[in-house]
Enzyme design. Structure first.
Site, short mmCIF file in Angstrom:
data_model
loop_
_atom_site.label_atom_id
_atom_site.label_comp_id
_atom_site.label_asym_id
_atom_site.label_seq_id
_atom_site.Cartn_x
_atom_site.Cartn_y
_atom_site.Cartn_z
N TYR A 53 0.72 4.64 -5.25
CA TYR A 53 0.86 6.08 -5.48
C TYR A 53 -0.53 6.66 -5.76
O TYR A 53 -0.97 6.76 -6.91
CB TYR A 53 1.82 6.36 -6.62
CG TYR A 53 3.27 6.05 -6.31
CD1 TYR A 53 3.69 5.79 -5.01
CD2 TYR A 53 4.23 6.02 -7.31
CE1 TYR A 53 5.01 5.51 -4.72
CE2 TYR A 53 5.56 5.74 -7.03
CZ TYR A 53 5.94 5.48 -5.74
OH TYR A 53 7.25 5.20 -5.46
N HIS A 128 8.17 -3.35 -3.25
CA HIS A 128 8.29 -1.98 -2.76
C HIS A 128 9.07 -1.86 -1.45
O HIS A 128 9.84 -0.92 -1.26
CB HIS A 128 6.89 -1.38 -2.58
CG HIS A 128 6.83 0.09 -2.71
ND1 HIS A 128 5.72 0.76 -3.14
CD2 HIS A 128 7.74 1.06 -2.47
CE1 HIS A 128 5.94 2.06 -3.16
NE2 HIS A 128 7.16 2.27 -2.75
#
Length: 293
Positions: A53, A128
């Site tokens: 991120y 993820h």
């Protein structure tokens, strides 16, 4: 705030998806930290982040570092906050995403995430996304090794199928506590994964849980129904935002659900947190079950 379980931990029923605080169009640091603080003050005790991120290619871990700074500067007791981070994806800086699920990468990434978060062990570490170039069992096996080494306390998986959930559960046992898939009023294809997660006792963390719901109504009193959707109709009837109704609907789907809506300003996360107080009637749930946002 109502509580829900992730493993043997209790967390607020609404979490915070911290991604908007670090990617393209992110707020300045002052507002970003204020958003995290507002979440904590509203009873949020689950913060979802990831090493990928970030905006630019050379700032891997931007969001993890931001979350760590916000927790340290809050001034309150943050010992009950569960920070869930993820590894296995990358961002070259051109807006694209990559996937790397090799055991070596995941173990190295987890150690780096723990360092950025300033913890001896990551509370919840999530793979993820499956890497099609790496056997699923090998990637999940890295999580098993991280659990055994004490680098992470719990493991989670994201963007997975029912078959991948079952295989991961067989490898990780009680170490696997969560599944994070896309699920929202507009995207409901994750029903099989939600049902299986509930059956196995795993928390189900919908990402982009407000898909199909605009945020414009947070700028003022709820207006008339938008597009005639049931979410906006019920919001207008109750005098609350459609976002709050969408999150309350998700909570009603299963006791396993802990939505992690993103936010980039305090008002947004405060409104989302109030969804925990919003209990829909059976008739309202039926109306919402039968429509798309």
């Amino acid at each position: 705030m109502r509580q829900r379980a992730i493993g043997n931990r209790k967390v607020g029923a609404i979490g915070l998806g911290a991604m908007p605080l670090s990617i393209e169009g992110r707020p300045d640091e002052r507002r970003a930290v204020a958003t995290v603080h507002a979440a904590l003050d509203a009873g949020v005790t689950l913060i979802d982040t990831a090493d990928s991120y970030h905006w630019y290619a050379d700032e891997r871990g931007h969001n993890e570092l931001l979350v760590a700074r916000a927790l340290r500067s809050h001034g309150g007791d943050t010992s009950g906050v569960l920070v869930a981070t993820k590894g296995g994806r990358g961002r070259p800086g051109d807006g694209s995403w990559t996937v790397t699920g090799t055991p070596e990468h995941l173990k190295r990434a987890a150690r780096a995430s723990a360092q950025r978060l300033g913890v001896d062990a990551i509370g919840l570490y999530q793979l993820h996304k499956p890497d099609p170039a790496v056997p699923w069992a090998d990637s999940v096996g890295a999580l098993r090794d991280l659990l055994d080494a004490g680098t992470i306390r719990y493991a989670g998986i994201s963007n997975v199928t029912t078959g991948q959930i079952r295989e991961a559960h067989a490898i990780l046992g009680d170490g696997l506590v969560s599944v994070q898939n896309q699920y929202s009023p507009a995207v409901r294809g994750g029903e099989p994964e939600l049902r299986l997660s509930t059956e196995l006792g795993l928390a189900f963390l919908p990402w982009s849980p407000l898909g199909g719901i605009t945020r414009s109504s947070l700028d003022g009193p709820p207006g008339p129904a938008s597009g005639g959707t049931a979410f906006h109709d019920i919001a207008a009837e109750r005098g609350v935002s459609p976002q709050r109704i969408a999150l309350a609907w998700l909570l009603a789907r299963s006791p396993a659900v802990v939505p992690v809506p993103g936010a980039s300003r305090p008002a947004s996360v405060q409104d989302s947190a109030r969804a925990s107080e919003t209990v829909l009637s059976e008739a309202e749930v039926e109306r919402l079950d039968g429509v798309a946002a």
